[in-house]
Design a protein around this motif. Structure first.
Motif, PDB file in Angstrom:
ATOM      1  N   ALA A 173      22.968 -68.041 -99.147  1.00 27.30           N
ATOM      2  CA  ALA A 173      21.757 -68.721 -99.620  1.00 27.30           C
ATOM      3  C   ALA A 173      20.908 -67.774-100.460  1.00 27.30           C
ATOM      4  O   ALA A 173      20.356 -68.170-101.497  1.00 27.30           O
ATOM      5  CB  ALA A 173      20.964 -69.252 -98.437  1.00 27.30           C
ATOM      6  N   ASP A 174      20.802 -66.494-100.023  1.00 24.51           N
ATOM      7  CA  ASP A 174      20.029 -65.519-100.793  1.00 24.51           C
ATOM      8  C   ASP A 174      20.665 -65.260-102.160  1.00 24.51           C
ATOM      9  O   ASP A 174      19.968 -65.168-103.167  1.00 24.51           O
ATOM     10  CB  ASP A 174      19.920 -64.191-100.020  1.00 24.51           C
ATOM     11  N   ILE A 175      21.976 -65.122-102.187  1.00 22.52           N
ATOM     12  CA  ILE A 175      22.681 -64.863-103.443  1.00 22.52           C
ATOM     13  C   ILE A 175      22.452 -66.001-104.428  1.00 22.52           C
ATOM     14  O   ILE A 175      22.102 -65.780-105.593  1.00 22.52           O
ATOM     15  CB  ILE A 175      24.195 -64.665-103.184  1.00 22.52           C
ATOM     16  N   VAL A 176      22.608 -67.233-103.966  1.00 27.33           N
ATOM     17  CA  VAL A 176      22.444 -68.402-104.840  1.00 27.33           C
ATOM     18  C   VAL A 176      21.005 -68.508-105.314  1.00 27.33           C
ATOM     19  O   VAL A 176      20.743 -68.774-106.495  1.00 27.33           O
ATOM     20  CB  VAL A 176      22.901 -69.687-104.094  1.00 27.33           C
ATOM     21  N   VAL A 230      16.347 -74.235-107.184  1.00 26.64           N
ATOM     22  CA  VAL A 230      17.480 -74.705-106.387  1.00 26.64           C
ATOM     23  C   VAL A 230      17.053 -74.875-104.939  1.00 26.64           C
ATOM     24  O   VAL A 230      16.239 -74.117-104.417  1.00 26.64           O
ATOM     25  CB  VAL A 230      18.677 -73.734-106.522  1.00 26.64           C
ATOM     26  N   GLN A 231      17.570 -75.914-104.301  1.00 27.90           N
ATOM     27  CA  GLN A 231      17.372 -76.139-102.871  1.00 27.90           C
ATOM     28  C   GLN A 231      18.713 -75.891-102.201  1.00 27.90           C
ATOM     29  O   GLN A 231      19.722 -76.470-102.594  1.00 27.90           O
ATOM     30  CB  GLN A 231      16.904 -77.566-102.597  1.00 27.90           C
ATOM     31  N   VAL A 232      18.700 -75.017-101.201  1.00 26.85           N
ATOM     32  CA  VAL A 232      19.939 -74.624-100.538  1.00 26.85           C
ATOM     33  C   VAL A 232      19.930 -75.159 -99.120  1.00 26.85           C
ATOM     34  O   VAL A 232      18.931 -75.043 -98.408  1.00 26.85           O
ATOM     35  CB  VAL A 232      20.079 -73.080-100.521  1.00 26.85           C
ATOM     36  N   GLU A 233      21.043 -75.763 -98.722  1.00 26.37           N
ATOM     37  CA  GLU A 233      21.185 -76.244 -97.350  1.00 26.37           C
ATOM     38  C   GLU A 233      22.535 -75.780 -96.809  1.00 26.37           C
ATOM     39  O   GLU A 233      23.526 -75.734 -97.525  1.00 26.37           O
ATOM     40  CB  GLU A 233      21.036 -77.757 -97.257  1.00 26.37           C
ATOM     41  N   ALA A 234      22.509 -75.409 -95.542  1.00 27.55           N
ATOM     42  CA  ALA A 234      23.731 -74.938 -94.900  1.00 27.55           C
ATOM     43  C   ALA A 234      24.624 -76.115 -94.558  1.00 27.55           C
ATOM     44  O   ALA A 234      24.146 -77.213 -94.259  1.00 27.55           O
ATOM     45  CB  ALA A 234      23.393 -74.154 -93.645  1.00 27.55           C
ATOM     46  N   MET A 235      25.899 -75.854 -94.607  1.00 24.25           N
ATOM     47  CA  MET A 235      26.885 -76.858 -94.209  1.00 24.25           C
ATOM     48  C   MET A 235      28.054 -76.110 -93.579  1.00 24.25           C
ATOM     49  O   MET A 235      28.174 -74.899 -93.769  1.00 24.25           O
ATOM     50  CB  MET A 235      27.330 -77.708 -95.411  1.00 24.25           C
ATOM     51  N   ARG A 261      25.345 -75.790 -99.685  1.00 23.18           N
ATOM     52  CA  ARG A 261      25.253 -76.776-100.768  1.00 23.18           C
ATOM     53  C   ARG A 261      23.972 -76.466-101.529  1.00 23.18           C
ATOM     54  O   ARG A 261      22.885 -76.436-100.952  1.00 23.18           O
ATOM     55  CB  ARG A 261      25.210 -78.195-100.237  1.00 23.18           C
ATOM     56  N   ALA A 262      24.094 -76.223-102.813  1.00 28.53           N
ATOM     57  CA  ALA A 262      22.943 -75.952-103.670  1.00 28.53           C
ATOM     58  C   ALA A 262      22.677 -77.193-104.510  1.00 28.53           C
ATOM     59  O   ALA A 262      23.583 -77.734-105.143  1.00 28.53           O
ATOM     60  CB  ALA A 262      23.218 -74.758-104.560  1.00 28.53           C
ATOM     61  N   THR A 263      21.413 -77.641-104.514  1.00 24.19           N
ATOM     62  CA  THR A 263      21.036 -78.839-105.249  1.00 24.19           C
ATOM     63  C   THR A 263      19.957 -78.483-106.264  1.00 24.19           C
ATOM     64  O   THR A 263      18.948 -77.865-105.923  1.00 24.19           O
ATOM     65  CB  THR A 263      20.507 -79.931-104.301  1.00 24.19           C
ATOM     66  N   VAL A 264      20.194 -78.878-107.513  1.00 26.51           N
ATOM     67  CA  VAL A 264      19.219 -78.688-108.587  1.00 26.51           C
ATOM     68  C   VAL A 264      18.805 -80.080-109.032  1.00 26.51           C
ATOM     69  O   VAL A 264      19.631 -80.862-109.509  1.00 26.51           O
ATOM     70  CB  VAL A 264      19.846 -77.910-109.770  1.00 26.51           C
ATOM     71  N   ALA A 265      17.522 -80.400-108.860  1.00 25.45           N
ATOM     72  CA  ALA A 265      17.055 -81.750-109.164  1.00 25.45           C
ATOM     73  C   ALA A 265      17.020 -82.029-110.659  1.00 25.45           C
ATOM     74  O   ALA A 265      17.455 -83.088-111.106  1.00 25.45           O
ATOM     75  CB  ALA A 265      15.668 -81.972-108.562  1.00 25.45           C
ATOM     76  N   ALA A 285      22.350 -81.305-110.538  1.00 23.30           N
ATOM     77  CA  ALA A 285      23.571 -80.614-110.128  1.00 23.30           C
ATOM     78  C   ALA A 285      23.606 -80.433-108.624  1.00 23.30           C
ATOM     79  O   ALA A 285      22.578 -80.170-107.994  1.00 23.30           O
ATOM     80  CB  ALA A 285      23.642 -79.251-110.811  1.00 23.30           C
ATOM     81  N   GLN A 286      24.786 -80.603-108.072  1.00 24.12           N
ATOM     82  CA  GLN A 286      25.011 -80.344-106.671  1.00 24.12           C
ATOM     83  C   GLN A 286      26.326 -79.572-106.571  1.00 24.12           C
ATOM     84  O   GLN A 286      27.378 -80.060-106.965  1.00 24.12           O
ATOM     85  CB  GLN A 286      25.095 -81.662-105.892  1.00 24.12           C
ATOM     86  N   ILE A 287      26.217 -78.327-106.056  1.00 29.91           N
ATOM     87  CA  ILE A 287      27.374 -77.437-105.997  1.00 29.91           C
ATOM     88  C   ILE A 287      27.580 -76.981-104.566  1.00 29.91           C
ATOM     89  O   ILE A 287      26.616 -76.564-103.905  1.00 29.91           O
ATOM     90  CB  ILE A 287      27.189 -76.199-106.904  1.00 29.91           C
ATOM     91  N   GLU A 288      28.811 -77.075-104.108  1.00 25.21           N
ATOM     92  CA  GLU A 288      29.135 -76.564-102.779  1.00 25.21           C
ATOM     93  C   GLU A 288      29.869 -75.248-102.947  1.00 25.21           C
ATOM     94  O   GLU A 288      30.831 -75.144-103.712  1.00 25.21           O
ATOM     95  CB  GLU A 288      30.010 -77.569-102.025  1.00 25.21           C
ATOM     96  N   TYR A 289      29.379 -74.237-102.226  1.00 23.22           N
ATOM     97  CA  TYR A 289      29.963 -72.887-102.282  1.00 23.22           C
ATOM     98  C   TYR A 289      30.558 -72.529-100.923  1.00 23.22           C
ATOM     99  O   TYR A 289      29.996 -72.834 -99.891  1.00 23.22           O
ATOM    100  CB  TYR A 289      28.893 -71.843-102.617  1.00 23.22           C
ATOM    101  N   ARG A 290      31.693 -71.868-100.969  1.00 27.02           N
ATOM    102  CA  ARG A 290      32.311 -71.317 -99.760  1.00 27.02           C
ATOM    103  C   ARG A 290      32.552 -69.841-100.017  1.00 27.02           C
ATOM    104  O   ARG A 290      32.804 -69.433-101.134  1.00 27.02           O
ATOM    105  CB  ARG A 290      33.645 -71.990 -99.476  1.00 27.02           C
TER     106      ARG A 290
END
Length: 164
Positions: free
Chosen positions: A92-95, A106-111, A116-120, A158-163
Motif C-alpha cells: 500500500a505504501d509503495i503504490v 489513489v485509494q488502496v484497499e487490502a484484499m 486493489r488500487a482505485t483511481v476515481a 482505473a482499478q488495478i489489483e497488485y500481487r
C-alpha cells in the motif's frame, strides 16, 4: 461458332480504306501524331507512376533506416541510467508513494493476496506512467487492470489489483 480473323474484321477494313485514301503527307502527319500520343500515354501512364512509386519507396526506406539507427543509438546517446531505486515498505505504501509522484489520487484497499488500487478520476498518461513506475520500482505485479474512459477527454477511472 464463327471464327473471325482480325485482318478480315469490317472495322479493320474501314481503317485500311481510310488509310489508303490519305495522301503520303497526311499519312506522315497522322503517323507522327499517333506516335506522339502513344509516347505521351506510355510516359505519363506507365513510366512516371513507376518512378514516383520508386522514389516514395526509397524515401520510406531512408526514413525507416534513420529511425532504426536512432533507436539503436538511443542508449549510447543518453546518460547511462542506473537501475531505478526500489521502493520499500508495504504494498500500500509503495503504490501510494508512486501515485503521489505522478499526481494521482489513489485509494488502496487490502484484499486476499494483494491490494486493489482505485483511481476515481485522473489523466490517462499519469495513470499509465504511475503503473509503469510501480512495475519498475517494486516487485508488485498487476494481475488485473480495469481502465474506463470518463466523460472528460483524456481522463480515466482505473482499478488495478497488485500481487507481490
Amino acid at each position: 461458332m464463327k471464327i473471325v480473323r482480325i485482318i478480315e474484321h469490317p472495322t479493320v477494313e474501314r481503317i485500311r480504306v481510310w488509310w489508303s485514301d490519305l495522301t503520303p503527307r497526311e499519312r506522315v502527319m497522322v503517323g507522327t501524331l499517333g506516335t506522339l500520343i502513344l509516347l505521351a500515354i506510355l510516359i505519363y501512364g506507365v513510366v512516371k507512376p513507376i518512378q514516383a512509386s520508386r522514389a516514395e519507396s526509397f524515401a520510406d526506406i531512408r526514413t525507416y533506416e534513420t529511425l532504426i539507427a536512432r533507436v539503436n543509438a538511443a542508449p549510447a546517446l543518453g546518460p547511462q541510467a542506473a537501475a531505478p531505486q526500489q521502493r520499500s515498505g508495504s504494498a500500500a505504501d509503495i503504490v501510494t508513494q508512486s501515485a503521489a509522484a505522478y499526481g494521482v489520487q489513489v485509494q488502496v484497499e487490502a484484499m486476499p493476496g494483494g491490494i486493489r488500487a482505485t483511481v476515481a478520476d485522473a489523466p490517462y498518461d499519469a495513470v499509465v506512467n504511475w503503473m509503469a513506475d510501480v512495475a519498475r520500482t517494486s516487485t508488485l505485479a498487476a494481475t488485473r487492470v480495469d481502465l474506463q474512459k470518463r466523460p472528460t477527454p483524456g481522463r480515466v477511472f482505473a482499478q488495478i489489483e497488485y500481487r507481490g
